[in-house]
Motif scaffolding. Structure first.
Motif, PDB file in Angstrom:
ATOM      1  N   LEU A   1       9.294   9.798  13.319  1.00 57.66           N
ATOM      2  CA  LEU A   1       8.582   9.028  12.673  1.00 57.66           C
ATOM      3  C   LEU A   1       7.211   8.237  13.183  1.00 57.66           C
ATOM      4  O   LEU A   1       6.344   8.120  12.791  1.00 57.66           O
ATOM      5  N   LYS A   2       7.389   8.138  14.801  1.00 57.81           N
ATOM      6  CA  LYS A   2       6.224   7.591  15.281  1.00 57.81           C
ATOM      7  C   LYS A   2       4.960   8.604  15.454  1.00 57.81           C
ATOM      8  O   LYS A   2       3.675   8.168  15.355  1.00 57.81           O
ATOM      9  N   ARG A   3       5.319   9.725  15.356  1.00 61.67           N
ATOM     10  CA  ARG A   3       4.318  11.100  15.154  1.00 61.67           C
ATOM     11  C   ARG A   3       3.675  11.386  13.863  1.00 61.67           C
ATOM     12  O   ARG A   3       2.865  11.956  13.563  1.00 61.67           O
ATOM     13  N   ARG A   4       4.574  10.760  12.751  1.00 62.90           N
ATOM     14  CA  ARG A   4       3.918  11.126  11.418  1.00 62.90           C
ATOM     15  C   ARG A   4       2.619  10.273  11.063  1.00 62.90           C
ATOM     16  O   ARG A   4       2.758   9.118  11.187  1.00 62.90           O
ATOM     17  N   PRO A   5       1.710  11.037  10.730  1.00 59.95           N
ATOM     18  CA  PRO A   5       0.389  10.427  10.540  1.00 59.95           C
ATOM     19  C   PRO A   5       0.349   9.834   8.817  1.00 59.95           C
ATOM     20  O   PRO A   5      -0.690   9.316   8.701  1.00 59.95           O
ATOM     21  N   ASP A   6       1.248  10.068   7.979  1.00 59.50           N
ATOM     22  CA  ASP A   6       1.216   9.860   6.919  1.00 59.50           C
ATOM     23  C   ASP A   6       1.728   8.506   6.692  1.00 59.50           C
ATOM     24  O   ASP A   6       1.714   8.106   5.459  1.00 59.50           O
ATOM     25  N   ILE A   7       2.487   7.891   7.424  1.00 59.94           N
ATOM     26  CA  ILE A   7       3.063   6.629   6.967  1.00 59.94           C
ATOM     27  C   ILE A   7       2.093   5.442   7.004  1.00 59.94           C
ATOM     28  O   ILE A   7       1.192   5.326   7.736  1.00 59.94           O
ATOM     29  N   PRO A   8       2.176   4.786   5.607  1.00 58.51           N
ATOM     30  CA  PRO A   8       1.096   3.619   5.474  1.00 58.51           C
ATOM     31  C   PRO A   8       1.160   2.434   6.056  1.00 58.51           C
ATOM     32  O   PRO A   8       2.309   2.292   6.763  1.00 58.51           O
ATOM     33  N   THR A   9       0.404   1.718   5.981  1.00 60.30           N
ATOM     34  CA  THR A   9       0.338   0.297   6.606  1.00 60.30           C
ATOM     35  C   THR A   9       1.176  -0.379   5.317  1.00 60.30           C
ATOM     36  O   THR A   9       1.395   0.161   4.337  1.00 60.30           O
ATOM     37  N   PHE A  10       1.618  -1.605   5.795  1.00 62.40           N
ATOM     38  CA  PHE A  10       2.575  -2.630   4.922  1.00 62.40           C
ATOM     39  C   PHE A  10       1.536  -2.863   3.731  1.00 62.40           C
ATOM     40  O   PHE A  10       2.063  -2.902   2.548  1.00 62.40           O
ATOM     41  N   GLU A  11       0.288  -3.229   4.022  1.00 63.87           N
ATOM     42  CA  GLU A  11      -0.707  -3.302   2.926  1.00 63.87           C
ATOM     43  C   GLU A  11      -0.887  -2.208   2.011  1.00 63.87           C
ATOM     44  O   GLU A  11      -0.692  -2.428   0.659  1.00 63.87           O
ATOM     45  N   ASP A  12      -1.152  -0.957   2.357  1.00 64.07           N
ATOM     46  CA  ASP A  12      -1.061   0.175   1.577  1.00 64.07           C
ATOM     47  C   ASP A  12       0.076   0.390   0.794  1.00 64.07           C
ATOM     48  O   ASP A  12       0.105   0.787  -0.424  1.00 64.07           O
ATOM     49  N   ALA A  13       1.238   0.238   1.407  1.00 67.72           N
ATOM     50  CA  ALA A  13       2.487   0.524   0.678  1.00 67.72           C
ATOM     51  C   ALA A  13       2.694  -0.783  -0.284  1.00 67.72           C
ATOM     52  O   ALA A  13       3.046  -0.165  -1.436  1.00 67.72           O
ATOM     53  N   ALA A  14       2.337  -1.764  -0.342  1.00 63.71           N
ATOM     54  CA  ALA A  14       2.488  -2.912  -1.223  1.00 63.71           C
ATOM     55  C   ALA A  14       1.576  -2.688  -2.455  1.00 63.71           C
ATOM     56  O   ALA A  14       2.115  -2.695  -3.373  1.00 63.71           O
ATOM     57  N   ARG A  15       0.408  -2.063  -2.156  1.00 66.37           N
ATOM     58  CA  ARG A  15      -0.592  -2.069  -3.122  1.00 66.37           C
ATOM     59  C   ARG A  15       0.097  -0.728  -3.867  1.00 66.37           C
ATOM     60  O   ARG A  15       0.216  -0.601  -5.306  1.00 66.37           O
ATOM     61  N   THR A  16       0.649   0.265  -3.508  1.00 69.17           N
ATOM     62  CA  THR A  16       1.360   1.549  -3.906  1.00 69.17           C
ATOM     63  C   THR A  16       2.427   0.922  -4.799  1.00 69.17           C
ATOM     64  O   THR A  16       2.695   1.387  -5.890  1.00 69.17           O
ATOM     65  N   VAL A  17       3.475  -0.163  -4.342  1.00 69.67           N
ATOM     66  CA  VAL A  17       4.515  -0.631  -4.824  1.00 69.67           C
ATOM     67  C   VAL A  17       4.106  -1.307  -6.402  1.00 69.67           C
ATOM     68  O   VAL A  17       4.638  -1.194  -7.281  1.00 69.67           O
ATOM     69  N   ILE A  18       3.035  -2.101  -6.155  1.00 68.01           N
ATOM     70  CA  ILE A  18       2.577  -2.994  -7.213  1.00 68.01           C
ATOM     71  C   ILE A  18       2.009  -1.899  -8.324  1.00 68.01           C
ATOM     72  O   ILE A  18       2.396  -2.076  -9.689  1.00 68.01           O
ATOM     73  N   ASP A  19       1.400  -0.969  -7.970  1.00 66.96           N
ATOM     74  CA  ASP A  19       0.914   0.222  -8.887  1.00 66.96           C
ATOM     75  C   ASP A  19       2.122   0.756  -9.628  1.00 66.96           C
ATOM     76  O   ASP A  19       2.080   1.193 -10.847  1.00 66.96           O
ATOM     77  N   ILE A  20       3.210   0.998  -8.965  1.00 65.11           N
ATOM     78  CA  ILE A  20       4.216   1.919  -9.650  1.00 65.11           C
ATOM     79  C   ILE A  20       4.825   0.725 -10.585  1.00 65.11           C
ATOM     80  O   ILE A  20       5.175   1.354 -11.828  1.00 65.11           O
ATOM     81  N   HIS A  21       5.112  -0.453 -10.412  1.00 62.54           N
ATOM     82  CA  HIS A  21       5.682  -1.449 -11.199  1.00 62.54           C
ATOM     83  C   HIS A  21       4.932  -2.124 -12.309  1.00 62.54           C
ATOM     84  O   HIS A  21       5.143  -2.543 -13.175  1.00 62.54           O
ATOM     85  N   LYS A  22       3.732  -2.103 -12.012  1.00 60.05           N
ATOM     86  CA  LYS A  22       2.724  -2.471 -13.330  1.00 60.05           C
ATOM     87  C   LYS A  22       2.781  -2.076 -14.467  1.00 60.05           C
ATOM     88  O   LYS A  22       2.863  -2.906 -15.501  1.00 60.05           O
ATOM     89  N   PRO A  23       3.075  -0.839 -14.866  1.00 61.54           N
ATOM     90  CA  PRO A  23       3.126  -0.508 -16.217  1.00 61.54           C
ATOM     91  C   PRO A  23       4.625  -1.244 -16.897  1.00 61.54           C
ATOM     92  O   PRO A  23       4.519  -0.972 -17.983  1.00 61.54           O
ATOM     93  N   THR A  24       5.397  -1.630 -16.240  1.00 61.61           N
ATOM     94  CA  THR A  24       6.751  -1.913 -16.598  1.00 61.61           C
ATOM     95  C   THR A  24       6.348  -3.634 -16.703  1.00 61.61           C
ATOM     96  O   THR A  24       7.518  -4.085 -17.251  1.00 61.61           O
ATOM     97  N   TRP A  25       5.359  -4.155 -16.254  1.00 53.45           N
ATOM     98  CA  TRP A  25       5.143  -5.705 -16.419  1.00 53.45           C
ATOM     99  C   TRP A  25       4.304  -5.833 -17.589  1.00 53.45           C
ATOM    100  O   TRP A  25       3.280  -5.532 -17.719  1.00 53.45           O
ATOM    101  N   ARG A  26       5.015  -6.342 -18.620  1.00 49.28           N
ATOM    102  CA  ARG A  26       4.416  -6.755 -20.136  1.00 49.28           C
ATOM    103  C   ARG A  26       3.819  -8.217 -19.971  1.00 49.28           C
ATOM    104  O   ARG A  26       3.811  -8.862 -21.305  1.00 49.28           O
ATOM    105  N   ASP A  27       3.072  -8.577 -19.114  1.00 52.43           N
ATOM    106  CA  ASP A  27       2.274  -9.870 -19.182  1.00 52.43           C
ATOM    107  C   ASP A  27       0.909  -9.686 -18.902  1.00 52.43           C
ATOM    108  O   ASP A  27       0.297 -10.510 -18.279  1.00 52.43           O
ATOM    109  N   GLY A  28       0.368  -8.405 -19.192  1.00 53.68           N
ATOM    110  CA  GLY A  28      -1.253  -8.517 -19.023  1.00 53.68           C
ATOM    111  C   GLY A  28      -1.661  -8.588 -17.584  1.00 53.68           C
ATOM    112  O   GLY A  28      -2.816  -8.785 -17.315  1.00 53.68           O
ATOM    113  N   GLY A  29      -0.881  -7.974 -16.825  1.00 51.30           N
ATOM    114  CA  GLY A  29      -1.390  -8.012 -15.610  1.00 51.30           C
ATOM    115  C   GLY A  29      -1.077  -9.454 -14.434  1.00 51.30           C
ATOM    116  O   GLY A  29      -1.557  -9.512 -13.151  1.00 51.30           O
ATOM    117  N   LYS A  30      -0.358 -10.249 -15.125  1.00 48.79           N
ATOM    118  CA  LYS A  30      -0.259 -11.599 -14.472  1.00 48.79           C
ATOM    119  C   LYS A  30       0.736 -11.392 -13.245  1.00 48.79           C
ATOM    120  O   LYS A  30       0.393 -11.931 -12.296  1.00 48.79           O
TER     121      LYS A  30
END
Length: 399
Positions: free
Chosen positions: A83-112
């Motif tokens: 795991l330490k040698r893997r170059p593709d492991i994201p930072t927490f901030e990058d991972a958080a933005r990815t998770v938000i993008d994944i869930h965004k289509p299921t949130w029906r509140d106009g991006g709130k």
């Protein structure tokens, strides 16, 4: 024995060599005086040393937490070194933005929701976790984020923890780490706090009509005045009203059909329109523009801001929030109108769960229509007027 070292020893020791804390964790002191943490453990059948970072950048508590996570991963058959040698492991901030993008289509509140996630993590989590790779985040890191706000801002802290946990669960699913440092294990270490959930501020049903009259007589824009009264008369949510389109309104049948994608429950909802609701819509014709919105923002061609109605109530000294008028309506149904529970819940588009919900095939539109007419009449009457209880239908009457 584990825990042989202490923070003072780690800060003052100068003797070169390995100083053991227990469970394979060592503080390595070099002749130059540099200090670093090392975990000696067995990974997939072979003994190896895993560097956990230099002291004092990594504290004793953080080193112990990292050692525990690495031992746990190794015991499960994983390879912390890989795991330490893997170059593709994201930072927490990058991972958080990815998770938000994944869930965004299921949130029906106009991006709130996406905005709330981003704002809370940016304020509370990113300063500590943002630049860290998700595989290096420890329970101690999460504790450091939560403890300053856990008792002072308990509800905010609870949401931040849930959001960190969601990012960590995604990281586990991606194979970036073996556990969730914001999961159940952290609960025992956090102080106990009481239930901080608060109900939406709401008026008593005898005061709702006065609130409408106060808003009507205010200097607010026509769109704001009409949208607020329509919200109260229909017992709808603020977002449903602010996003209402003329194409959803059938004046011939006096019905407003809100599509599932704009509903909290994800299901289409028919709203019977009382005579007063139709009068409000007739007044709203003066607001029509190219957007198709029934109550466009005063600037035109876009939905009204979600803070517009809340601000209006604050400025008028009305001790309630827009969503609270749904509670006001529900209390009126129970206390004054004595409406059947299923009819009252259907008016609010609440999903009935369990066996009762499985047999509920009708949306009770016509029975709701009668109740909403009585609600509109109550709002137009002087405070405290008596309401005749709603007659319960016979078994043969259907809707």
């Amino acid at each position: 024995m584990a825990g042989r070292l202490n923070a003072r020893f780690a800060a003052t020791v100068t003797k070169p060599g390995r100083h053991g804390d227990g469970n394979g964790l060592y503080l390595l002191v070099k002749p130059s005086g540099a200090k670093s943490w090392v975990l000696r453990t067995v990974v997939q059948g072979r003994r190896c040393d895993i560097g956990l970072g230099g002291y004092p950048l990594v504290s004793l508590a953080e080193a112990r937490a990292a050692a525990f996570d690495n031992r746990k991963l190794a015991r499960a058959g994983g390879d912390p070194l890989a795991l330490k040698r893997r170059p593709d492991i994201p930072t927490f901030e990058d991972a958080a933005r990815t998770v938000i993008d994944i869930h965004k289509p299921t949130w029906r509140d106009g991006g709130k929701s996406a905005g709330q996630w981003s704002a809370s993590l940016r304020q509370h989590a990113f300063p500590r976790l943002g630049a860290k790779r998700v595989d290096t985040i420890t329970t101690a890191d999460v504790m450091a984020v939560l403890l300053p706000i856990w008792t002072e801002k308990a509800e905010t802290a609870r949401r931040v923890r849930q959001r960190i946990s969601a990012v960590m669960r995604w990281s586990v699913a991606q194979g970036y780490r073996a556990d969730n440092p914001a999961g159940d294990a952290i609960a025992a270490a956090l102080p106990k706090v009481g239930d901080t959930r608060r109900h939406f501020r709401a008026l008593h049903h005898t005061e709702a009509g006065d609130a409408i009259r106060a808003v009507r007589g205010s200097l607010a824009s026509l769109a704001s005045r009409l949208a607020f009264e329509f919200l109260v008369v229909t017992a709808a949510r603020s977002g449903e009203v602010r996003g209402a389109l003329w194409s959803e309104i059938d004046l011939d049948t006096a019905t407003w059909t809100i599509p599932g994608e704009r509903m909290k429950g994800g299901r289409e909802h028919r709203v019977p329109l009382s005579g007063r609701a139709l009068e409000i819509l007739d007044e709203a014709r003066a607001l029509e523009d190219a957007s198709g919105l029934v109550f466009p923002a005063p600037s035109g061609r876009k939905p009204m801001s979600d803070s517009t109605l809340s601000k209006l109530l604050r400025e008028l000294g009305i001790d309630a929030v827009p969503h609270g008028f749904r509670s006001t309506f529900r209390d009126w149904c129970s206390e004054a109108a004595h409406a059947p529970r299923d009819v009252a819940e259907a008016c609010l588009a609440h999903v009935v769960r369990g066996v009762e919900g499985a047999y509920a095939r009708s949306d009770l539109l016509e029975r709701r229509r009668k109740l909403m007419e009585r609600w509109a009449a109550h709002l137009a009457s002087p405070a405290g007027d008596k309401v005749v209880p709603m007659a319960r239908p016979s078994r043969e009457s259907g809707q």
